[in-house]
Design an enzyme around this catalytic site. Structure first.
Site, PDB file in Angstrom:
ATOM      1  N   ASN A   1      -2.831   6.369   7.733  1.00  7.16           N
ATOM      2  CA  ASN A   1      -3.287   5.174   6.836  1.00  7.16           C
ATOM      3  C   ASN A   1      -2.350   4.812   5.797  1.00  7.16           C
ATOM      4  OD1 ASN A   1      -3.874   6.292   4.315  1.00  7.16           O
ATOM      5  ND2 ASN A   1      -5.563   7.580   5.482  1.00  7.16           N
ATOM      6  N   CYS A   2      -2.321   3.519   5.570  1.00  7.90           N
ATOM      7  CA  CYS A   2      -1.434   2.898   4.631  1.00  7.90           C
ATOM      8  C   CYS A   2      -2.639   2.419   3.449  1.00  7.90           C
ATOM      9  CB  CYS A   2      -0.931   1.883   5.164  1.00  7.90           C
ATOM     10  SG  CYS A   2      -0.041   2.417   6.622  1.00  7.90           S
ATOM     11  N   VAL A   3      -3.396   3.169   2.908  1.00  6.40           N
ATOM     12  CA  VAL A   3      -4.294   2.537   1.796  1.00  6.40           C
ATOM     13  C   VAL A   3      -3.662   3.156   0.525  1.00  6.40           C
ATOM     14  CG1 VAL A   3      -6.331   2.807   3.223  1.00  6.40           C
ATOM     15  CG2 VAL A   3      -5.803   4.734   1.754  1.00  6.40           C
TER      16      VAL A   3
ATOM     17  N   GLN B   1       0.682  -1.256  -0.018  1.00  5.51           N
ATOM     18  CA  GLN B   1      -0.114   0.106  -0.047  1.00  5.51           C
ATOM     19  C   GLN B   1       0.861   1.294  -0.035  1.00  5.51           C
ATOM     20  OE1 GLN B   1      -4.042  -0.450   2.070  1.00  5.51           O
ATOM     21  NE2 GLN B   1      -3.841  -0.980  -0.149  1.00  5.51           N
TER      22      GLN B   1
END
Lengths: 120, 427
Positions: B242-244, B112
């Site tokens: 976040n790690c999207v 990601q």
């Protein structure tokens, strides 16, 4: 990973030989017999055709007549999988565990909400 | 609420034996900064590198991008509730180190994190090819869980940005812009009568560990939809955790520089009446989605808005939140425009969103994340190419033997940012 982490607490149907589509189909079938889905079927911001793992939370018991909201969400999710032409799929073993961790963390997130609402 | 932003244009970064801003060049002593990063036992090793526009440099895997700022006057400090003490920010005076960024890099979730190219065709897709970047490359301590490391890496980046931002405290800005937001009572002022009452609904990625966003230090998934002053974001009230997907996650830099807010404030009192802004979350649990979108629509009707812009973060499950927000506002008679991106397949022929509704009839697209690109080899790699094949949008064989990369543009940080923070446009 989800099956391991929660097997003592919940009834889990683990589809070992299958993909995300098979999981959604099984969930859809359960909706047909009266179960209600508790988590969005396309979980996370992981594209549906990229992850080999997918967990969906449903009510443990059928709740009576089929829940149309659940059915609508399941069919929309399945339609996406049907319509989407798969991107080249990553098969790297090194990354599979990361996919499992994210799948599990999404379920943990839902569990927190269930616990807060006194439903778990 | 009035906030004055003083922009200090940073022209370059170099390493030295002290920390200062000299002639608009940031001088940093990497040793003292590394010491600060390694205070956290979850981080085993850290190093700093510099990447400047036009260089043949590739940064990957990128976690977050942060613009250094410092609060010069008024209550609170940058990143309240996270780095600074909790206090209501968004008023007074803040100095901004414009033209530079702190970039955090290192593997957290292999599939990601993304890529920033400082030159070549990939550079056109990311705004961070135009900034002088102080890159913090980290390695986690042995045996720690990814979410513990994500937190450590998140906080390290924010701490370094605050340390750097502090250097701009006593520098006279190159440009000053005043942002003023009205109270609800003021939006009923006679001089605004006749202008459409427009609101902004900002959706925050908050689906769980590694998918979180923090508001004044509070995990957004544990919040109800609420009002926030647009200027609060300019002082770091919202940070990315976040790690999207790289292409459509809002980095902390995006939260600080939200272009939808800037445009609405610029048009306030001229073509529209910018009534206010609602932040709402994107969750996994369906009851949470229903509650949050109900709350958003109710608040939008309460203020009330005539129309609203709704921006999304991420793709897939958040499309459900997006459509719930859109349809519930529309059913209250509030016209909506949604800002999103598309995953329409490499040929652009597939359905673009994972959810849809006929009421969602005004859409601004930030681009098709499945579009493919070839990124040429670079002379210098900051970080590692180990994960290029596995980043979302990459595939086995993405990384070619000569160091070039064939992948979808979703591997590039900010390529299809859903706040519209892009340099490329079809406008």
């Amino acid at each position: 990973m989800v099956a391991e982490a929660f097997s003592g607490r919940f009834s889990i149907q683990f589809i070992e030989e299958g993909n995300d589509r098979d999981v959604l189909l099984r969930a859809r079938d359960l909706v047909h017999v009266g179960h209600r889905i508790l988590t969005a079927p396309l979980a996370g911001s992981i594209k549906p055709w990229e992850t080999p793992y997918r967990s969906v939370m449903l009510t443990a018991e059928p709740e009576g007549p089929m829940d149309l909201f659940s059915l609508d969400l399941m069919e929309r999710a399945l339609a996406i999988l049907r319509e989407t032409k798969a991107s080249p799929r990553t098969v790297s073993q090194a990354i599979l565990q990361d996919f499992q961790i994210v799948d599990k963390s999404l379920m943990e997130s839902a569990l927190m909400s269930m616990e807060a609402a006194g439903q778990a | 609420m009035k906030l004055e932003l003083g922009y200090i244009d940073i022209k370059g970064i170099r390493f030295g034996t002290y920390n200062a801003v000299e002639d608009r060049v940031l001088v940093v002593n990497p040793d003292t900064l590394i010491e600060q990063v390694l205070e956290d036992p979850h981080i085993k090793a850290a190093r700093f590198e510099i990447a400047s526009p036009g260089e043949k440099t590739r940064i990957t895997p990128v976690k977050d991008v942060i613009e250094p700022r410092v609060k010069v006057e008024g209550p609170g400090g940058i990143f309240p509730g996270v780095i600074s003490k909790v206090d209501r920010v968004g008023s007074g005076k803040t100095h901004v180190m414009r033209g530079m960024a702190v970039v955090t890099a290192g593997k957290i979730v292999g599939f990601q994190e993304g890529i920033i190219d400082m030159s070549g065709p990939g550079a056109d897709y990311t705004p961070f090819s135009k900034t002088h970047n102080l890159v913090l490359v980290m390695e986690p301590a042995e045996g720690i869980h990814p979410h513990e490391y994500e937190k450590a890496a998140r906080l390290a980046g924010l701490k370094i940005a605050v340390t750097v931002g502090e250097l701009a405290r006593n520098i006279a800005p190159d440009e000053t812009v005043v942002y003023e937001t009205p109270t609800i009572a003021e939006t009923f002022d006679a001089k605004l009568r006749g202008l459409p009452r427009v609101g902004y609904v900002m959706m925050l990625q908050s689906q769980g560990l590694l998918h979180d966003t923090y508001v004044y230090g509070v995990d957004a998934k544990r919040t109800l939809s609420t009002l926030i002053r647009p200027t609060e974001l300019m002082d770091g009230a919202i940070v990315s955790g976040n790690c999207v997907s790289a292409c459509d996650k809002n980095t902390t830099y995006h939260h600080l520089n939200n272009p939808i807010i800037e445009e609405l404030l610029a048009r306030h009192g001229k073509t529209l009446n910018f009534v206010g802004m609602i932040i709402t979350n994107e969750t996994v649990y369906l009851s949470d989605k229903i509650r949050s979108s109900d709350w958003t629509a109710d608040m939008a009707g309460f203020l009330p808005f005539d129309g609203a812009i709704i921006s999304q973060e991420g793709f897939g499950n958040p499309d459900t939140d997006l459509i719930m927000n859109c349809t519930k506002l529309e059913k209250k008679g509030i016209k909506t425009v949604i800002v999103t991106d598309e995953y329409a397949g490499q040929d652009g022929k597939s359905q673009s969103l994972a959810d849809a509704d006929e009421l969602a009839n005004a859409v601004v697209s930030a681009g098709n994340a499945n579009e493919t690109i070839v990124l040429p080899p670079m002379d210098h790699i900051i970080g590692t190419l180990d994960y290029v094949d596995t980043i979302a949008g990459g595939h086995d064989g993405s990384l070619r033997p000569d160091g070039s990369i064939e992948a979808e543009i979703q591997v590039i940080i900010g390529a299809t940012n859903e706040l519209g923070f892009n340099h490329m446009s079809a406008r």
